[in-house]
Every structure is written in structure tokens, then in C-alpha cells.
Scaffold this active site. Structure first.
Site, PDB file in Angstrom:
ATOM      1  N   PRO A  31      -1.763  -6.199   7.348  1.00 23.23           N
ATOM      2  CA  PRO A  31      -1.748  -4.351   6.390  1.00 23.23           C
ATOM      3  C   PRO A  31      -1.914  -3.238   7.107  1.00 23.23           C
ATOM      4  CG  PRO A  31      -3.467  -6.281   5.364  1.00 23.23           C
ATOM      5  CD  PRO A  31      -3.336  -6.368   6.821  1.00 23.23           C
ATOM      6  N   ASN A  32      -1.087  -2.448   7.136  1.00 24.77           N
ATOM      7  CA  ASN A  32      -0.935  -1.214   6.554  1.00 24.77           C
ATOM      8  C   ASN A  32      -0.989  -0.699   8.337  1.00 24.77           C
ATOM      9  OD1 ASN A  32      -0.534  -0.212   3.760  1.00 24.77           O
ATOM     10  ND2 ASN A  32      -2.784  -1.255   4.043  1.00 24.77           N
TER      11      ASN A  32
ATOM     12  N   ARG B 176      -1.335   7.084   9.266  1.00 27.09           N
ATOM     13  CA  ARG B 176      -2.474   6.954   7.651  1.00 27.09           C
ATOM     14  C   ARG B 176      -4.026   7.984   8.742  1.00 27.09           C
ATOM     15  NH1 ARG B 176      -4.894   0.988   8.671  1.00 27.09           N
ATOM     16  NH2 ARG B 176      -5.837   1.235   6.173  1.00 27.09           N
TER      17      ARG B 176
ATOM     18  N   TYR C 112      -8.457   6.568  12.121  1.00 25.41           N
ATOM     19  CA  TYR C 112      -7.492   5.986  12.786  1.00 25.41           C
ATOM     20  C   TYR C 112      -7.012   6.280  14.168  1.00 25.41           C
ATOM     21  CZ  TYR C 112      -8.790   2.745   8.898  1.00 25.41           C
ATOM     22  OH  TYR C 112      -9.049   1.933   8.228  1.00 25.41           O
TER      23      TYR C 112
ATOM     24  N   ASN D 245      -6.395  -8.030  14.669  1.00 24.89           N
ATOM     25  CA  ASN D 245      -6.805  -7.005  13.657  1.00 24.89           C
ATOM     26  C   ASN D 245      -6.257  -7.305  12.082  1.00 24.89           C
ATOM     27  OD1 ASN D 245      -7.702  -5.169  11.801  1.00 24.89           O
ATOM     28  ND2 ASN D 245      -7.589  -3.092  13.593  1.00 24.89           N
TER      29      ASN D 245
ATOM     30  N   ARG E  34     -18.852   2.033   7.974  1.00 24.16           N
ATOM     31  CA  ARG E  34     -18.514   3.003   6.819  1.00 24.16           C
ATOM     32  C   ARG E  34     -18.407   2.088   5.480  1.00 24.16           C
ATOM     33  NH1 ARG E  34     -12.035   1.894   8.170  1.00 24.16           N
ATOM     34  NH2 ARG E  34     -11.722   3.417   6.623  1.00 24.16           N
TER      35      ARG E  34
HETATM   36  C1  DQA Z   1      -9.828  -1.331  10.262  1.00 23.44           C
HETATM   37  C2  DQA Z   1     -10.601  -2.139   9.390  1.00 23.44           C
HETATM   38  C3  DQA Z   1     -10.616  -2.200   7.857  1.00 23.44           C
HETATM   39  O1  DQA Z   1     -11.651  -1.895   7.553  1.00 23.44           O
HETATM   40  C4  DQA Z   1      -9.035  -1.742   7.463  1.00 23.44           C
HETATM   41  O2  DQA Z   1      -9.714  -2.191   6.277  1.00 23.44           O
HETATM   42  C5  DQA Z   1      -8.110  -1.184   8.059  1.00 23.44           C
HETATM   43  C6  DQA Z   1      -8.520  -0.832   9.157  1.00 23.44           C
HETATM   44  C7  DQA Z   1      -9.521  -0.696  11.348  1.00 23.44           C
HETATM   45  O3  DQA Z   1      -8.880  -1.141  12.198  1.00 23.44           O
HETATM   46  O4  DQA Z   1     -10.541   0.195  11.659  1.00 23.44           O
HETATM   47  O5  DQA Z   1      -7.213  -1.388   7.947  1.00 23.44           O
HETATM   48  O6  DQA Z   1      -9.611  -3.222  10.246  1.00 23.44           O
END
Ligand code: DQA
Length: 141
Positions: free
Chosen positions: A9-10, A17, A22, A73, A106
Site C-alpha cells: 500500500p501507498n 509521497r 522515500y 515490499n 523509525r
Molecule cells: C516501507 C516502510 C513501511 O514502514 C511503510 O509503511 C511503507 C514503506 C519502506 O519501503 O520503507 O509504506 O515499507
């Protein structure tokens, strides 16, 4: 050789984003670079914001003998999804878990992964390059 990349997701919003975390490159653009870097590898790409769809794709790839490995991922589902962990355990295709950011540097909740223990290994914090390093592992093993 076929390798599947599966993003959770996302990650469809990469490039816009939280760019400080990222980066500013979209995954579609990065995928072109990846394909150029590994011309002998046939990369498949799947992204979903829906947990069950990710499970379905892991099962689909994992039950096809055609794939050498999965670069996964699971994004936020890493930290919550027993179903994705179980899907990895249910297949024989090796999975490498990749995170763009360093999940261990994090928030506390990001240090928990339902996926790491079921995966061959984890690459976290090396940016998009983590995907290339995971593919390199499969191509050189
Ligand atoms: C992520 C790290 C995750 O904690 C986060 O929720 C993401 C991206 C990363 O690629 O760093 O959406 O998987």
C-alpha cells in the site's frame, strides 16, 4: 529468468509521497532503470493497496514454477499482516523483503515485521537501490 516485484500500500504514490523519506522517483520510472540494469531478467510488477490482493499475487507467483524469486515490499502490511507472512510460508519461491527506508531507525511499530522471519533476507534503508540488490542476489546465487 523471471523475478516478481510486489509492492504494498501507498507505494503507488512513490515520487510524491513523503519525499524526504522515500525520495522523488516514481516506481514506474525506477522500474525502467531496473529492467535496463538486468536485461536478462524478466521482471513482473504488481502493486496493490489491498491486503488480500497481495496474498493472491504471492500465491499466484509462488505456485507458478516459472519464477526464481519474489522481491516484496509489503509496506505498512509488513507490521500488521499475519496473512502475508503465512502466504510466504506457504510457497517455495524465495522472498526477499525490501524497504526503502530503514524501518529499524523509525517508529517502534515499524520494527515489527510479520514477513522477515519467513523471508530469505531483508534489505532496509538503502532506498530504491534495495530492489536492485535483491534482484542481484537472485541472479548471482
Ligand atoms: C516501507 C516502510 C513501511 O514502514 C511503510 O509503511 C511503507 C514503506 C519502506 O519501503 O520503507 O509504506 O515499507
Amino acid at each position: 529468468m523471471k523475478i516478481a516485484i510486489i509492492n504494498g500500500p501507498n507505494l503507488n504514490l512513490l515520487g510524491t509521497r513523503e519525499v524526504d523519506v522515500y525520495g522523488n522517483q516514481s516506481f514506474d520510472k525506477y522500474l525502467e532503470t531496473l529492467q535496463q540494469e538486468f536485461p536478462a531478467v524478466e521482471l513482473s510488477y504488481f502493486q496493490s493497496n489491498v491486503e488480500g490482493e497481495l496474498v493472491n499475487e504471492i500465491q499466484r507467483i509462488g505456485t507458478s514454477a516459472a519464477y526464481e524469486g519474489i522481491v516484496l515490499n509489503p509496506a505498512a502490511y509488513t507490521h500488521t499482516s499475519v496473512a502475508i507472512g503465512d502466504a510466504i510460508a506457504a510457497i517455495k519461491t524465495p522472498v526477499i523483503e525490501v524497504h526503502i527506508s530503514n524501518i529499524f531507525g523509525r517508529e517502534e511499530f515499524r520494527k515489527i515485521s510479520h514477513v522477515s522471519g519467513k523471508s530469505v533476507g531483508v534489505i532496509s534503508g538503502l532506498g530504491l537501490k534495495g530492489y536492485a540488490l535483491a534482484i542481484a542476489y537472485f541472479t548471482t546465487k
